[in-house]
Motif scaffolding. Sequence first.
Motif, PDB file in Angstrom:
ATOM      1  N   TRP A   1      35.807  50.155  48.770  1.00  0.00           N
ATOM      2  CA  TRP A   1      35.421  48.966  48.443  1.00  0.00           C
ATOM      3  C   TRP A   1      36.201  47.849  48.938  1.00  0.00           C
ATOM      4  O   TRP A   1      37.418  47.747  48.669  1.00  0.00           O
ATOM      5  CB  TRP A   1      35.105  48.642  46.866  1.00  0.00           C
ATOM      6  CG  TRP A   1      33.983  49.533  46.232  1.00  0.00           C
ATOM      7  CD1 TRP A   1      34.265  50.782  45.549  1.00  0.00           C
ATOM      8  CD2 TRP A   1      32.586  49.547  46.196  1.00  0.00           C
ATOM      9  NE1 TRP A   1      33.232  51.433  45.393  1.00  0.00           N
ATOM     10  CE2 TRP A   1      31.979  50.435  45.519  1.00  0.00           C
ATOM     11  CE3 TRP A   1      31.771  48.302  46.589  1.00  0.00           C
ATOM     12  CZ2 TRP A   1      30.690  50.557  45.561  1.00  0.00           C
ATOM     13  CZ3 TRP A   1      30.511  48.510  46.376  1.00  0.00           C
ATOM     14  CH2 TRP A   1      29.849  49.534  45.781  1.00  0.00           C
ATOM     15  N   PHE A   2      35.618  46.978  49.712  1.00  0.00           N
ATOM     16  CA  PHE A   2      36.081  45.550  50.176  1.00  0.00           C
ATOM     17  C   PHE A   2      35.462  44.452  49.564  1.00  0.00           C
ATOM     18  O   PHE A   2      34.423  44.637  49.072  1.00  0.00           O
ATOM     19  CB  PHE A   2      36.241  45.559  51.782  1.00  0.00           C
ATOM     20  CG  PHE A   2      36.851  46.526  52.593  1.00  0.00           C
ATOM     21  CD1 PHE A   2      36.473  47.831  52.628  1.00  0.00           C
ATOM     22  CD2 PHE A   2      38.066  46.205  53.147  1.00  0.00           C
ATOM     23  CE1 PHE A   2      37.186  48.667  53.477  1.00  0.00           C
ATOM     24  CE2 PHE A   2      39.042  47.075  53.776  1.00  0.00           C
ATOM     25  CZ  PHE A   2      38.323  48.190  54.044  1.00  0.00           C
ATOM     26  N   ARG A   3      36.216  43.164  49.449  1.00  0.00           N
ATOM     27  CA  ARG A   3      35.437  42.061  49.105  1.00  0.00           C
ATOM     28  C   ARG A   3      36.055  40.876  49.786  1.00  0.00           C
ATOM     29  O   ARG A   3      36.981  41.008  50.349  1.00  0.00           O
ATOM     30  CB  ARG A   3      35.709  42.036  47.609  1.00  0.00           C
ATOM     31  CG  ARG A   3      37.222  41.542  47.156  1.00  0.00           C
ATOM     32  CD  ARG A   3      37.518  41.431  45.688  1.00  0.00           C
ATOM     33  NE  ARG A   3      38.788  40.955  45.497  1.00  0.00           N
ATOM     34  CZ  ARG A   3      39.423  40.697  44.156  1.00  0.00           C
ATOM     35  NH1 ARG A   3      38.339  41.249  43.248  1.00  0.00           N
ATOM     36  NH2 ARG A   3      40.430  40.667  43.732  1.00  0.00           N
ATOM     37  N   GLN A   4      35.109  39.868  49.772  1.00  0.00           N
ATOM     38  CA  GLN A   4      35.322  38.862  50.647  1.00  0.00           C
ATOM     39  C   GLN A   4      34.879  37.526  49.855  1.00  0.00           C
ATOM     40  O   GLN A   4      33.563  37.526  49.685  1.00  0.00           O
ATOM     41  CB  GLN A   4      34.889  38.519  52.125  1.00  0.00           C
ATOM     42  CG  GLN A   4      35.121  37.578  53.018  1.00  0.00           C
ATOM     43  CD  GLN A   4      35.139  37.807  54.345  1.00  0.00           C
ATOM     44  OE1 GLN A   4      33.946  38.495  54.773  1.00  0.00           O
ATOM     45  NE2 GLN A   4      35.889  37.126  55.176  1.00  0.00           N
ATOM     46  N   ALA A   5      35.671  36.740  49.464  1.00  0.00           N
ATOM     47  CA  ALA A   5      35.253  35.515  48.892  1.00  0.00           C
ATOM     48  C   ALA A   5      35.115  34.248  50.029  1.00  0.00           C
ATOM     49  O   ALA A   5      35.807  34.473  50.791  1.00  0.00           O
ATOM     50  CB  ALA A   5      36.177  35.035  47.791  1.00  0.00           C
ATOM     51  N   PRO A   6      34.426  33.355  49.584  1.00  0.00           N
ATOM     52  CA  PRO A   6      34.047  32.323  50.656  1.00  0.00           C
ATOM     53  C   PRO A   6      35.565  31.656  50.859  1.00  0.00           C
ATOM     54  O   PRO A   6      36.295  31.326  50.026  1.00  0.00           O
ATOM     55  CB  PRO A   6      33.296  31.240  49.998  1.00  0.00           C
ATOM     56  CG  PRO A   6      32.560  31.914  48.845  1.00  0.00           C
ATOM     57  CD  PRO A   6      33.529  32.996  48.393  1.00  0.00           C
ATOM     58  N   GLY A   7      35.807  31.409  52.118  1.00  0.00           N
ATOM     59  CA  GLY A   7      36.898  31.057  52.758  1.00  0.00           C
ATOM     60  C   GLY A   7      38.153  31.827  52.620  1.00  0.00           C
ATOM     61  O   GLY A   7      39.445  31.293  53.149  1.00  0.00           O
TER      62      GLY A   7
END
Length: 132
Positions: free
Chosen positions: A36-42
């Motif tokens: 699992w990866f995640r990416q938040a805005p910016g």
Amino acid sequence: EVQLQASGGGLVQPGGSLSLSCATSGFTFDDYAIAWFRQAPGKEREGVSCISIYDESTFNADSVKGRFTISSDNAKNTVYLRMNSLKPEDTALYYCAAFPARVPTDYSRYYYCNAWSRYGSWGQGTQVTVSS
């Protein structure tokens, strides 16, 4: 064709829990590592949790250690991410990804699942929002 389908995201209050699912198909499940990866805005995408299916060894990033648990159901070719004690900073688009974990020159050996740069097959993201 390798396919991954992430689901289970949603809106949850701080301190709450949520479970994500990653349904897979098109490959020999036991031979792969799933993450699992995640990416938040910016922000840059980060590896959160991973599991080597063949021995069920897992890895969790420091930011989620003790709060997130990754597991697999080999009968369903599905990987889960149980997220407890959620914080606003966990808000992000969460992706599941996979790579063939056997070492090509020695099939008795496997790469560690936290070899983040090796993940080449990706599912669509599912949004997790932690907010009151």
